[in-house]
Scaffold this active site. Structure first.
Site, PDB file in Angstrom:
ATOM      1  CD  GLU A 256      -1.974   8.325 -66.127  1.00 19.76           C
ATOM      2  OE1 GLU A 256      -3.045   8.699 -66.650  1.00 19.76           O
ATOM      3  OE2 GLU A 256      -0.916   8.193 -66.761  1.00 19.76           O
TER       4      GLU A 256
ATOM      5  CG  HIS B 163      -2.323  39.668 -58.870  1.00 19.79           C
ATOM      6  ND1 HIS B 163      -2.565  40.883 -58.260  1.00 19.79           N
ATOM      7  CD2 HIS B 163      -0.987  39.642 -59.128  1.00 19.79           C
ATOM      8  CE1 HIS B 163      -1.437  41.572 -58.178  1.00 19.79           C
ATOM      9  NE2 HIS B 163      -0.463  40.837 -58.697  1.00 19.79           N
TER      10      HIS B 163
ATOM     11  CE  LYS C 225      -7.779   5.268 -71.950  1.00 17.16           C
ATOM     12  NZ  LYS C 225      -6.500   4.596 -72.291  1.00 17.16           N
TER      13      LYS C 225
END
Length: 554
Positions: free
Chosen positions: A359, A390, A518
């Site tokens: 960000e 793994h 937004k």
């Protein structure tokens, strides 16, 4: 002129060209050979400060590389930029603000002016306010509507109001105070809310609504849901103030919600969300680990602030890590960086660093709005310990991309079980060693011959067992995860991100890319619920809206 007023084209600097030339000279550099040739390589490329030990010897560097990278830092006037940051200059140019998260961990008596006003008395006033609240809750003096003490605290917040506090409170679980459990509610997902409230009793639960504007969609919706749940469980409007407090700069909205003025903790516009865990946003941390430990966290961060400001760049932990990131991202083509904590309690550090780094430095224009001339922030990813070995470590070892990695590991476990921690530590070291050493074709062939395979089998299988090696990594070792050391660790990464933003000439303290989604989300929502009949801006979005509306029930 300050760096944020006249951003440079870093690629035009002499130091950048020198690094390009050096990169060509390092084309055939082998870490394996470098270690064989220099018994002092480990000592030359290690550093200890603030309770952290950094081994950066397993990197594609030599002494000249370090000197050239430090030269780049000098040419972009990193020293002046660090001073500007700590002095409260307007380093966030697009929003016209300083970035003074470091003020939150400065000691009593320090002075720091913002717009001619010394902010330090207010910082410590809020710290005292936090101390008072934490003491009342831990002592059982803060009681719910049935006069029972608070047993559960739910932090309602998202982004920086969630990731940092969650990281710290879980990383320091061994320091947790008995009697109070902390929970986090972030996503606007009914399932998350449902699963959390199943564990709670309204009469002994305190909600912290953390939102600077008190209007963040996800936070406000969850706060409203929590309010409705509290009332449905038997709570009353008159007693709501016992169960809801706020961290916000919008007092009027918080009061209208039902929160008393004296239970609203302030936020300042000179502290960004992803840098805010040191502020009242850290209330759940203080409630989880106690006030003395919270102050130790601040103190650890402050020691890193001092180190960052005073240590020569070639011995400066955040600066070196930042410059190594520039080296790989801009000269070796690395597109991502792995964060690999070998500690269960640090499992959320990758999520916090994703926000902190991506960000902050996910930008494509410089401070003055002109396009950058080189790549900026990498993708940050990773996960905890042996689990990753793994799963995705295969890509690190034999994939086609160069992916630098940070290994983070404590020497002492809080919960020793047999020899588990020795194996955990051994796995951490062996992974960084394997990334560096690799396995050559002759080594793979010899290994298979020793197993008795025929020469035909050896020639078929050996290429699959070759591991290129020469993959860079840093190893950060702490004696044991403590509030002070964790504070230093998180602050170190904050400063690393800032240094890289200075090199690239970008603003690490705004996040305009977050805002577009937004804004568009409101229009999409209105179309989903039928209050907006005009079509969406594109056929794909409209098609998905139609698909939802044709099938959604409830």
């Amino acid at each position: 002129m300050a760096y944020y007023r006249t951003p440079h084209d870093v690629t035009a600097l002499p130091a950048w060209q020198a690094l390009k030339d050096h990169r060509q000279a390092m084309q055939d550099f082998s870490m394996r050979e470098a270690f064989n040739a220099d018994p002092q390589r480990f000592n030359q490329f290690t550093l200890s400060s603030c309770g952290l030990f950094l081994d950066y010897s397993k990197n594609l560097i030599n002494a000249e590389t370090r000197n050239l990278l430090v030269g780049l830092a000098n040419e972009v006037d990193l020293k002046g930029a660090i001073k500007a940051l700590f002095d409260g200059e307007i380093v966030n140019s697009s929003e016209g603000r300083p970035a003074l998260h470091t003020a939150l961990r400065r000691p009593v008596g320090d002075k720091l002016s913002v717009n001619g006003v010394n902010v330090m008395p207010e910082v410590h006033k809020v710290l005292n306010q936090i101390t008072d609240l934490v003491g009342r809750i831990h002592d059982g003096l803060w009681r719910g509507y049935t006069e029972k003490p608070i047993t559960d605290v739910v932090n309602i917040g998202i982004g920086g109001s969630f990731l940092g506090p969650e990281l710290v409170s879980e990383a320091l679980l061994s320091y947790a105070q008995k009697g109070v459990r902390c929970h986090y509610l972030a996503n606007i997902d009914g399932s998350e809310f449902h699963e959390l409230t199943q564990k709670l009793r309204a009469e002994t639960t305190l909600f912290i609504v953390s939102s600077k504007s008190f209007n963040t969609l996800e936070t406000l919706k969850n706060a409203q849901a929590a309010r409705a749940w509290y009332l449905a469980q038997g709570g009353s409007e008159a007693e709501l103030y016992r169960h809801f407090i706020a961290v916000s700069s919008n007092n009027a909205a918080a009061v209208a919600f039902g929160i008393r003025e004296e239970n609203i903790f302030p936020m300042w516009d000179w502290v960004g969300g992803r840098y805010s865990l040191w502020s009242a946003i850290g209330l759940p941390i203080a409630l989880a680990i106690g006030m003395s430990n919270f102050k130790e966290l601040l103190s650890g961060a402050y020691t890193m602030d001092q180190h960052f400001q005073s240590a020569p760049f070639e011995q400066n932990m955040p600066v070196l890590l930042a410059l190594l990131g520039v080296w790989y991202g801009n000269f070796w083509g690395a597109q991502s960086h792995a964060i690999l904590p070998y500690d269960h309690y640090l499992r959320n550090i990758t999520k916090h660093l994703q926000q902190l780094d991506m960000e902050s430095n996910g930008k494509s224009v410089r401070q003055d709005g002109t396009p950058v001339s080189t790549d900026t922030g990498p993708v940050i990813w990773g996960g905890v310990g042996c689990n990753g070995q793994h799963a995705y470590h295969q890509l690190l070892h034999q994939g086609t991309q160069l992916i630098p990695a940070d290994f983070i590991v404590p020497i002492v476990s809080f919960n020793p079980v047999s020899d588990h921690h020795q194996w955990l530590y051994a796995n951490c070291l062996s992974q960084s060693q394997a990334l560096m050493l690799g396995k050559t074709l002759p080594e793979a062939e010899a290994e298979l011959r020793d197993k008795g395979m025929s020469e035909d089998q050896v020639q078929k299988l050996a290429p699959h067992k070759v591991i290129p090696g020469n993959r860079p990594s840093n190893t950060l070792v702490v004696e044991r995860i403590s509030p002070r050391r964790l504070g230093a660790l998180v602050a170190m990464y904050e400063h690393k991100v800032f240094v890289q933003s200075v090199v690239w000439g970008i603003n690490a303290f705004d996040q305009w890319g977050v805002e577009l989604g937004k804004e568009l989300g409101k229009g999409v929502y209105n179309r989903l619920v039928g209050s907006e009949e005009t079509a969406a801006e594109d056929a794909s979005t409209q098609g998905l809206i139609n698909y939802f509306r044709g099938r959604h029930r409830g």
